[in-house]
Scaffold this active site. Sequence first.
Site, mmCIF file in Angstrom:
data_model
loop_
_atom_site.group_PDB
_atom_site.id
_atom_site.type_symbol
_atom_site.label_atom_id
_atom_site.label_comp_id
_atom_site.label_asym_id
_atom_site.label_seq_id
_atom_site.Cartn_x
_atom_site.Cartn_y
_atom_site.Cartn_z
ATOM 1 C CG HIS A 194 85.637 62.615 44.958
ATOM 2 N ND1 HIS A 194 84.411 62.457 44.349
ATOM 3 C CD2 HIS A 194 85.770 61.550 45.783
ATOM 4 C CE1 HIS A 194 83.829 61.367 44.818
ATOM 5 N NE2 HIS A 194 84.624 60.786 45.674
ATOM 6 N NE ARG A 195 86.956 56.654 43.579
ATOM 7 C CZ ARG A 195 85.725 56.934 43.983
ATOM 8 N NH1 ARG A 195 84.786 57.220 43.108
ATOM 9 N NH2 ARG A 195 85.401 56.940 45.258
ATOM 10 C CE LYS A 227 83.983 41.279 40.845
ATOM 11 N NZ LYS A 227 82.706 40.737 40.379
ATOM 12 C CG PHE A 251 79.166 54.223 45.594
ATOM 13 C CD1 PHE A 251 79.538 54.710 44.351
ATOM 14 C CD2 PHE A 251 80.077 54.350 46.646
ATOM 15 C CE1 PHE A 251 80.780 55.309 44.163
ATOM 16 C CE2 PHE A 251 81.324 54.936 46.461
ATOM 17 C CZ PHE A 251 81.679 55.416 45.216
ATOM 18 N N GLY A 252 77.166 54.981 48.368
ATOM 19 C CA GLY A 252 77.656 55.706 49.540
ATOM 20 C C GLY A 252 76.901 57.007 49.791
ATOM 21 C CE1 TYR A 253 78.512 59.389 54.510
ATOM 22 C CE2 TYR A 253 80.357 58.430 53.317
ATOM 23 C CZ TYR A 253 79.676 58.645 54.494
ATOM 24 O OH TYR A 253 80.160 58.110 55.665
ATOM 25 C CG ASP A 254 77.412 59.057 44.836
ATOM 26 O OD1 ASP A 254 78.270 59.903 45.132
ATOM 27 O OD2 ASP A 254 77.646 58.077 44.098
ATOM 28 C CG ASP A 272 91.890 56.569 52.215
ATOM 29 O OD1 ASP A 272 90.880 55.836 52.206
ATOM 30 O OD2 ASP A 272 92.382 57.017 53.256
HETATM 31 P P1 IMP Z 1 87.013 54.605 49.743
HETATM 32 O O1 IMP Z 1 88.275 55.203 50.291
HETATM 33 O O2 IMP Z 1 86.887 54.735 48.256
HETATM 34 O O3 IMP Z 1 86.768 53.216 50.256
HETATM 35 O O4 IMP Z 1 85.811 55.474 50.315
HETATM 36 C C1 IMP Z 1 85.611 55.733 51.699
HETATM 37 C C2 IMP Z 1 84.149 55.992 51.980
HETATM 38 O O5 IMP Z 1 83.693 57.135 51.259
HETATM 39 C C3 IMP Z 1 83.229 54.845 51.629
HETATM 40 O O6 IMP Z 1 82.222 54.788 52.633
HETATM 41 C C4 IMP Z 1 82.637 55.260 50.295
HETATM 42 O O7 IMP Z 1 81.356 54.719 50.104
HETATM 43 C C5 IMP Z 1 82.587 56.771 50.433
HETATM 44 N N1 IMP Z 1 82.777 57.350 49.095
HETATM 45 C C6 IMP Z 1 83.973 57.414 48.430
HETATM 46 N N2 IMP Z 1 83.783 57.926 47.203
HETATM 47 C C7 IMP Z 1 82.452 58.183 47.111
HETATM 48 C C8 IMP Z 1 81.650 58.694 46.066
HETATM 49 O O8 IMP Z 1 82.103 59.011 44.949
HETATM 50 N N3 IMP Z 1 80.341 58.798 46.332
HETATM 51 C C9 IMP Z 1 79.778 58.447 47.520
HETATM 52 N N4 IMP Z 1 80.476 57.953 48.522
HETATM 53 C C10 IMP Z 1 81.817 57.817 48.322
#
Ligand code: IMP
Length: 187
Positions: free
Chosen positions: A168-169, A11, A142-145, A66
């Site tokens: 990166h995004r 979302k 979130f995630g690897y932050d 991705d």
């Molecule tokens: P997705 O392609 O955006 O679903 O990301 C793939 C994986 O990379 C997921 O496990 C996300 O949590 C991680 N990820 C993607 N972007 C970030 C970020 O900006 N910070 C931390 N983890 C990320």
Amino acid sequence: MRKIVFVTGNKGKFAEVRDILSARGIEVIQEKNGYPELQEEELEPIAAYGAQYVSNKLNMPVMVDDSGIFIKALNGFPGPYSRYVEDNLGNLKVLKLLEGEKDRAAYFKTVIGYCEPGKEPLVFPGVVEGKIAYEERGTGGFGYDPIFEYHGKTFGELGDAEKNKISHRRRAIDKFLEWLDSQSLEN
Ligand code: IMP
């Protein structure tokens, strides 16, 4: 009004992209059903194939994104497997894999794939280079932050607003927008 389908179940990502593109007169429609993910070592072919597949299926212009984290000492792992590794190993086990490793270089990458029906897909990569910290730091993101360090602070310590300026995004989205803008000048 020009319309683009954005394939994402997330979302927050959808709202961010919708707001940016609507300011340019483009309506973004969310498609929550994913796309078949190729098994590849790079994100580009995965995003390109996904965008082309859904575009031809829906007969609409489609974008997908991705992302992954690529760790140099692990030869780029987890890269395209980042989601799987996050869900099954998590940050502490990733840190364990790097125990005793001095080369902490890593980068986050996002690839936006875009395709119009019957056309070849385009890809827009965005990268941010940093290091893997020695422990998790910060409660944001979130995630690897919490383990990704950029100029001395982890993305978990940086706060969303700061992170979103350099992520990166963000870089991938900016490249996609540049291309979209160049297209509207041509038409
Ligand atoms: P997705 O392609 O955006 O679903 O990301 C793939 C994986 O990379 C997921 O496990 C996300 O949590 C991680 N990820 C993607 N972007 C970030 C970020 O900006 N910070 C931390 N983890 C990320």
